[in-house]
Design a protein around this motif. Sequence first.
Motif, short mmCIF file in Angstrom:
data_model
loop_
_atom_site.label_atom_id
_atom_site.label_comp_id
_atom_site.label_asym_id
_atom_site.label_seq_id
_atom_site.Cartn_x
_atom_site.Cartn_y
_atom_site.Cartn_z
N THR A 162 2.85 27.21 -53.10
CA THR A 162 1.71 26.36 -52.77
C THR A 162 2.12 24.90 -52.89
O THR A 162 2.57 24.48 -53.96
CB THR A 162 0.52 26.63 -53.71
OG1 THR A 162 0.11 27.99 -53.58
CG2 THR A 162 -0.66 25.72 -53.35
N THR A 163 1.99 24.16 -51.82
CA THR A 163 2.32 22.73 -51.87
C THR A 163 1.12 21.93 -52.34
O THR A 163 -0.01 22.17 -51.93
CB THR A 163 2.76 22.23 -50.48
OG1 THR A 163 1.78 22.58 -49.50
CG2 THR A 163 4.10 22.84 -50.07
N SER A 175 4.66 18.03 -47.17
CA SER A 175 3.97 19.29 -47.43
C SER A 175 4.02 20.21 -46.22
O SER A 175 4.31 21.41 -46.33
CB SER A 175 2.52 18.97 -47.81
OG SER A 175 1.91 20.03 -48.44
N LYS A 176 3.78 19.64 -45.06
CA LYS A 176 3.81 20.42 -43.82
C LYS A 176 5.20 20.98 -43.56
O LYS A 176 5.37 22.15 -43.17
CB LYS A 176 3.36 19.54 -42.66
CG LYS A 176 3.29 20.26 -41.31
CD LYS A 176 2.79 19.34 -40.22
CE LYS A 176 2.73 20.05 -38.89
NZ LYS A 176 2.24 19.11 -37.81
N ARG A 179 6.03 23.93 -46.00
CA ARG A 179 5.34 25.17 -45.64
C ARG A 179 5.96 25.80 -44.39
O ARG A 179 6.09 27.03 -44.29
CB ARG A 179 3.85 24.92 -45.43
CG ARG A 179 3.11 24.50 -46.69
CD ARG A 179 1.61 24.65 -46.56
NE ARG A 179 1.07 24.02 -45.37
CZ ARG A 179 0.81 22.71 -45.28
NH1 ARG A 179 1.07 21.90 -46.31
NH2 ARG A 179 0.29 22.20 -44.18
N SER A 183 7.58 29.45 -44.93
CA SER A 183 6.77 30.54 -44.37
C SER A 183 7.62 31.66 -43.81
O SER A 183 7.14 32.78 -43.61
CB SER A 183 5.83 29.99 -43.29
OG SER A 183 6.59 29.51 -42.19
N VAL A 188 2.82 31.20 -48.06
CA VAL A 188 2.63 29.77 -48.34
C VAL A 188 1.15 29.39 -48.26
O VAL A 188 0.36 30.02 -47.56
CB VAL A 188 3.44 28.88 -47.36
CG1 VAL A 188 4.93 29.12 -47.52
CG2 VAL A 188 3.00 29.13 -45.92
N SER A 189 0.79 28.36 -49.00
CA SER A 189 -0.56 27.80 -48.96
C SER A 189 -0.46 26.33 -49.31
O SER A 189 0.62 25.83 -49.64
CB SER A 189 -1.49 28.53 -49.94
OG SER A 189 -0.99 28.46 -51.26
N ASN A 190 -1.57 25.64 -49.25
CA ASN A 190 -1.55 24.19 -49.47
C ASN A 190 -2.77 23.74 -50.24
O ASN A 190 -3.87 24.29 -50.09
CB ASN A 190 -1.49 23.46 -48.13
CG ASN A 190 -1.45 21.95 -48.30
OD1 ASN A 190 -0.60 21.42 -49.00
ND2 ASN A 190 -2.38 21.25 -47.67
#
Length: 215
Positions: A162-163, A175-176, A179, A183, A188-190
Amino acid sequence: MKGKLTLTELKELNDLNEQAKYGLRESIKLPADFTTDISLQGRLWLYKAGLSPSDWVKHGFGYSPSTRRVVLPVFNQAGELVWQQHRAVIEGQTPKYLQPARDKGDILYVVNPDTGPTERAIVVEDILSATRVGRHQTAISILGTKLSAGQAKRLAKFAEVTTWLDGDSAGLAGSKAIRKSMSLVTSVSNIQTDLDPKEYSDHEIRRILCLTEAH
């Protein structure tokens, strides 16, 4: 430090800023003048991030009078110093961080909660955010916004990544990118918040983490 700087202080800052352009080019070792007697400005910066003197001792934080910066060391599992950051705490001092002038490789700053490592890794930018979030979940600072290939390989062992980077343009872009690359190998999550992770209370951090748990 508040108010206007004296001419002497301005000269000292200019000298320090000039030295800072060259980064930390010496071998990975603490500065000769490293001390646990942190300056008032440094203590205030750490307190603002919700860290107490016991936290400073636990994580080995200190101070370098010659650079007038808080020293944040990074140790590997064997207890060896592998990286360090010197954080500016004086008004007008740039850049914000000094760190070794070399590739990070697979170096990460990892903080596990008292219950031990978790299957979910919360990826943050800075060391202080990792120390705060790490009270609740395994938190990992990538020491900036860009993930190296070596760091990605180490993160791949987690069931979920998780970012939670800063909300500025660099943080959002980083962050993008993290992920997108992770992935391919894990879930992955944010988390996106207005403030830096370390600026939230422990209660708020727990609530934010719970809201983004995988279902």
